[in-house]
Structures are given as structure tokens and as C-alpha cells.
Design an enzyme around this catalytic site. Structure first.
Site, mmCIF file in Angstrom:
data_model
loop_
_atom_site.group_PDB
_atom_site.id
_atom_site.type_symbol
_atom_site.label_atom_id
_atom_site.label_comp_id
_atom_site.label_asym_id
_atom_site.label_seq_id
_atom_site.Cartn_x
_atom_site.Cartn_y
_atom_site.Cartn_z
ATOM 1 N N ARG A 142 48.931 -4.055 -21.157
ATOM 2 C CA ARG A 142 47.841 -4.943 -20.743
ATOM 3 C C ARG A 142 46.559 -4.711 -21.531
ATOM 4 N NH1 ARG A 142 48.640 -2.835 -15.674
ATOM 5 N NH2 ARG A 142 46.446 -2.201 -15.687
ATOM 6 N N TYR A 158 60.501 9.097 -28.990
ATOM 7 C CA TYR A 158 59.288 9.918 -28.971
ATOM 8 C C TYR A 158 59.235 10.827 -30.195
ATOM 9 C CZ TYR A 158 58.655 8.813 -23.937
ATOM 10 O OH TYR A 158 58.466 8.206 -22.725
ATOM 11 N N LEU A 209 51.780 8.287 -21.346
ATOM 12 C CA LEU A 209 52.924 8.747 -20.563
ATOM 13 C C LEU A 209 52.463 9.155 -19.161
ATOM 14 C CD1 LEU A 209 54.572 10.994 -23.313
ATOM 15 C CD2 LEU A 209 55.293 8.700 -22.625
ATOM 16 N N HIS A 244 51.639 14.595 -20.406
ATOM 17 C CA HIS A 244 50.549 14.545 -21.385
ATOM 18 C C HIS A 244 50.453 15.819 -22.217
ATOM 19 C CE1 HIS A 244 48.016 11.228 -19.204
ATOM 20 N NE2 HIS A 244 49.237 10.830 -19.524
ATOM 21 N N LYS A 254 43.666 9.288 -19.549
ATOM 22 C CA LYS A 254 43.208 10.272 -18.577
ATOM 23 C C LYS A 254 44.276 10.438 -17.488
ATOM 24 C CE LYS A 254 42.898 6.894 -15.831
ATOM 25 N NZ LYS A 254 43.888 6.810 -14.742
ATOM 26 N N ARG A 307 52.900 6.911 -9.490
ATOM 27 C CA ARG A 307 51.741 7.596 -8.925
ATOM 28 C C ARG A 307 52.010 8.223 -7.570
ATOM 29 N NH1 ARG A 307 47.627 2.738 -10.400
ATOM 30 N NH2 ARG A 307 49.564 1.602 -10.007
ATOM 31 N N ASP A 324 44.380 10.025 -10.686
ATOM 32 C CA ASP A 324 44.465 8.645 -11.154
ATOM 33 C C ASP A 324 43.123 7.929 -11.101
ATOM 34 O OD1 ASP A 324 45.291 5.513 -10.444
ATOM 35 O OD2 ASP A 324 46.555 6.472 -11.940
ATOM 36 N N TYR A 376 39.822 -3.116 -3.479
ATOM 37 C CA TYR A 376 39.299 -2.671 -4.766
ATOM 38 C C TYR A 376 37.782 -2.487 -4.705
ATOM 39 C CZ TYR A 376 37.971 -2.550 -9.645
ATOM 40 O OH TYR A 376 37.429 -2.171 -10.837
#
Length: 335
Positions: A19, A58, A74, A79, A97, A165, A177, A235
Site C-alpha cells: 500500500r 530472502y 517482515l 527484523h 518499526k 499482530r 505496533d 481510529y
């Protein structure tokens, strides 16, 4: 690099890569996508067909002589290992992040990047939006008087069942997150040396994954930072600074659309003022800033502020985790 162009490899065909990163890279001067890697060959091939570059594993991406810099998106728990491999292979890395899930591992990557003279940054795109410079300028000019409190919130609706998540093995949880955004914003506005005075986390009783949280930080000169975050909210993405003369507030602080014109509101005792700012494509600007650092051959000293900030964010995350009172909730994760 070829003809002063940065050749990018995309490590991880995530939703944010699809995106945000890949479209932004196409709009970034002096950048070219030369490789795309995913866990599955079919997904890598689809991304390559739609966005350019060669589909790779990878390992092939890390070792490719046609890749100068890697955009890594990832799952959180991966990470560290893949950023470390990329740095050892001589690649510059822009890592989504959080850079890692521990302060110790972040320190290791920071030291490795400095040792090898490579650019390593944590991709907090919001830092590249000029709206925050305007906020800092107003504070520096004394419009708020003496600053007393910084408050910030970043909350999103619950991700769908099965989302990564919610998976503890992949570095799940709202703190890593969305909670890192208010923490990083507090660093931006209040400087280094923040301490964690208290925190609470609402956790799923079965998995231990934190679904929401609240943290109180204190700056070296006694300014409070009141931070909220979570997966159980409508949100919201905002912060405010409150001084002894006025209060300044900003909505949509962390993920504004590229066409969004920010509105800053300054409230004084008997006067209110609004500032309508220019729109900015912060994700593209983050990629462009990183690519410029790669092309310019910025030194470890030049990159020190970025590396120091990443270490400080990791330290504060661990401090929040260490002091947090955990409130257990059954069925917190949607099924």
C-alpha cells in the site's frame, strides 16, 4: 550503485509494502526496485509483476549484487535476524518499526551499521512530515509558555482474526505496533532522557498479547508525557502540548493521507488560532531521505541522531514492559 541511483530490494511482501512503500518508491527520484522477496514464490512473483524488480528468495535478495538498499517489512520478530544478515552483506537497511523487539538487539544492529559504514534507519515516516517542524517552532517561540504536558494517542480498530499482530511468536501486541508512535513523538518533542514513571497494559488472558496500553513518561526537565495506544479503539492519531500560556493540538498526527492538509489549533486564555498547513507525502519523503543518505555516503556521525533515537525508543519500550501493570481480559482477540 549505478548512475547514482539507489537500487532497492523489498524484503517482505507485507500490506504496508504493497500500500505504501512500493507506490512511494515509484515516485521517489533516483530510486529503482530491482528485487522483491516473499515467503512464497507466488507472492513475490505477483509483487514483481505489478511493481517491478525480480522475484527472489530472502537469501537471494540479501546476496544480490543488483541491490544496494533493502526496505524490510517482515514480522517484528524477524527484523533483527534479517537486518543483521543484510548489514553483513553490505546492504543499507530501512527497517519498518520497531527495529527489533529488544533494546539489546537494537544496540547490536546500531553498532554493526556504524562499524560497517552503512545507513540503518527505523521507518517512522511521520517524522518526515513538516507539520511537526511547525509545532516545534511554535513551542520554541514561546507561544505555549512553559511546557508542562505532552499527550498523545494512537488507536486503531481491532485487526481481523488471524492477523500476525496477535501472534506472540511474531512480536505481536499493540505496544510494538502502535504504541511506539506516541513514544517516538514524545522523544521528538521532549528530547532524550525520558523515564517511564508508570504504565498499564490490557492483555489477552490466553496469549498474553497486549491489546491496549497507557504509559506515563517524564522528561529530564519535568514535563509529563501521557501516552495511550491500542487495538480496541475507533481510529485516532493525535497529540497535544499544554503549557502555562496555551495549548496546541494536532489530529491525524501519525498517518495522514498524502493529500491531507494538517490543522493545528492553538488555544490561549481568550484567543484561539488555527494554522492550515501544506499537505505532504511523508512515506515518500522518508524513502527519499534514506535514499539521499545512501547516495551521499553519509558517515556514521551524520547518521548518529537516527541510530540514537532507535536505541532510545527500544529502551523506553522495554521500560514500559518492565513496569506495566497487566490487566487480563478474556477473549480480547477476535475469533
Amino acid at each position: 550503485m549505478e548512475a547514482n541511483r539507489v537500487r532497492w530490494g523489498v524484503l517482505g511482501c507485507s500490506a504496508i509494502a504493497e500500500r505504501r512503500a512500493l507506490p512511494a518508491l515509484h515516485d521517489t527520484d533516483g530510486s529503482e526496485i530491482t528485487g522483491v522477496a516473499s515467503r512464497t514464490a507466488a507472492r513475490a512473483e505477483r509483487f514483481a509483476a505489478e511493481h517491478g524488480g525480480t522475484a527472489m528468495t530472502y537469501e537471494q535478495l540479501i546476496d544480490s549484487p543488483d541491490v544496494d538498499a533493502i526496505y524490510l517489512s517482515l514480522p517484528n520478530s524477524l527484523h533483527f535476524d534479517w537486518t543483521k544478515r543484510a548489514l553483513h552483506a553490505g546492504k543499507h537497511v530501512l527497517c519498518e518499526k520497531p527495529m527489533t523487539v529488544s533494546a539489546e538487539r537494537t544496540d547490536e544492529l546500531v553498532a554493526l551499521a556504524a562499524e560497517r559504514g552503512l545507513v540503518l534507519r527505523e521507518n517512522f515516516a511521520f517524522l518526515h512530515h513538516p507539520q511537526h517542524d511547525v509545532v516545534r517552532e511554535l513551542v520554541a517561540r514561546g507561544r505555549l509558555g512553559r511546557l508542562r504536558t505532552f499527550s498523545s494517542a494512537f488507536g486503531i480498530p481491532s485487526p481481523k482474526p488471524g492477523d500476525i499482530r496477535y501472534d506472540p511468536a511474531l512480536g505481536a501486541g499493540s505496544l510494538l505496533d502502535v504504541g511506539v508512535y506516541p513514544i517516538r513523538a514524545a522523544q521528538l518533542m521532549l528530547g532524550d532522557g525520558l523515564t517511564v514513571a508508570g504504565a498499564t497494559l490490557r492483555v489477552d488472558s490466553e496469549t498474553g498479547v497486549d491489546m491496549a496500553g497507557h504509559a506515563l513518561l517524564v522528561s529530564e526537565n519535568g514535563v509529563f508525557a501521557d501516552l495511550e495506544f491500542g487495538f480496541q479503539h475507533s481510529y485516532r492519531s493525535r497529540y497535544a502540548l499544554w503549557g502555562d500560556a496555551a495549548r496546541l493540538s494536532l489530529e491525524r498526527a501519525f498517518t495522514p493521507p498524502a493529500e491531507h492538509r494538517p490543522l493545528l489549533r492553538l488555544d490561549e486564555q481568550d484567543h484561539a488560532e488555527e494554522f492550515v498547513l501544506d499537505a505532504s507525502h511523508q512515506f515518500r519523503d522518508s524513502l527519499a531521505s534514506f535514499a539521499a543518505a545512501v547516495r551521499d555516503g553519509r558517515s556514521a556521525e551524520d547518521e548518529r541522531p537516527w541510530l540514537r533515537a532507535a536505541r532510545e525508543t527500544a529502551r523506553l519500550v522495554e521500560a514500559v514492559q518492565g513496569v506495566a501493570v497487566r490487566v487480563k481480559q478474556r477473549g480480547a482477540i477476535p475469533s
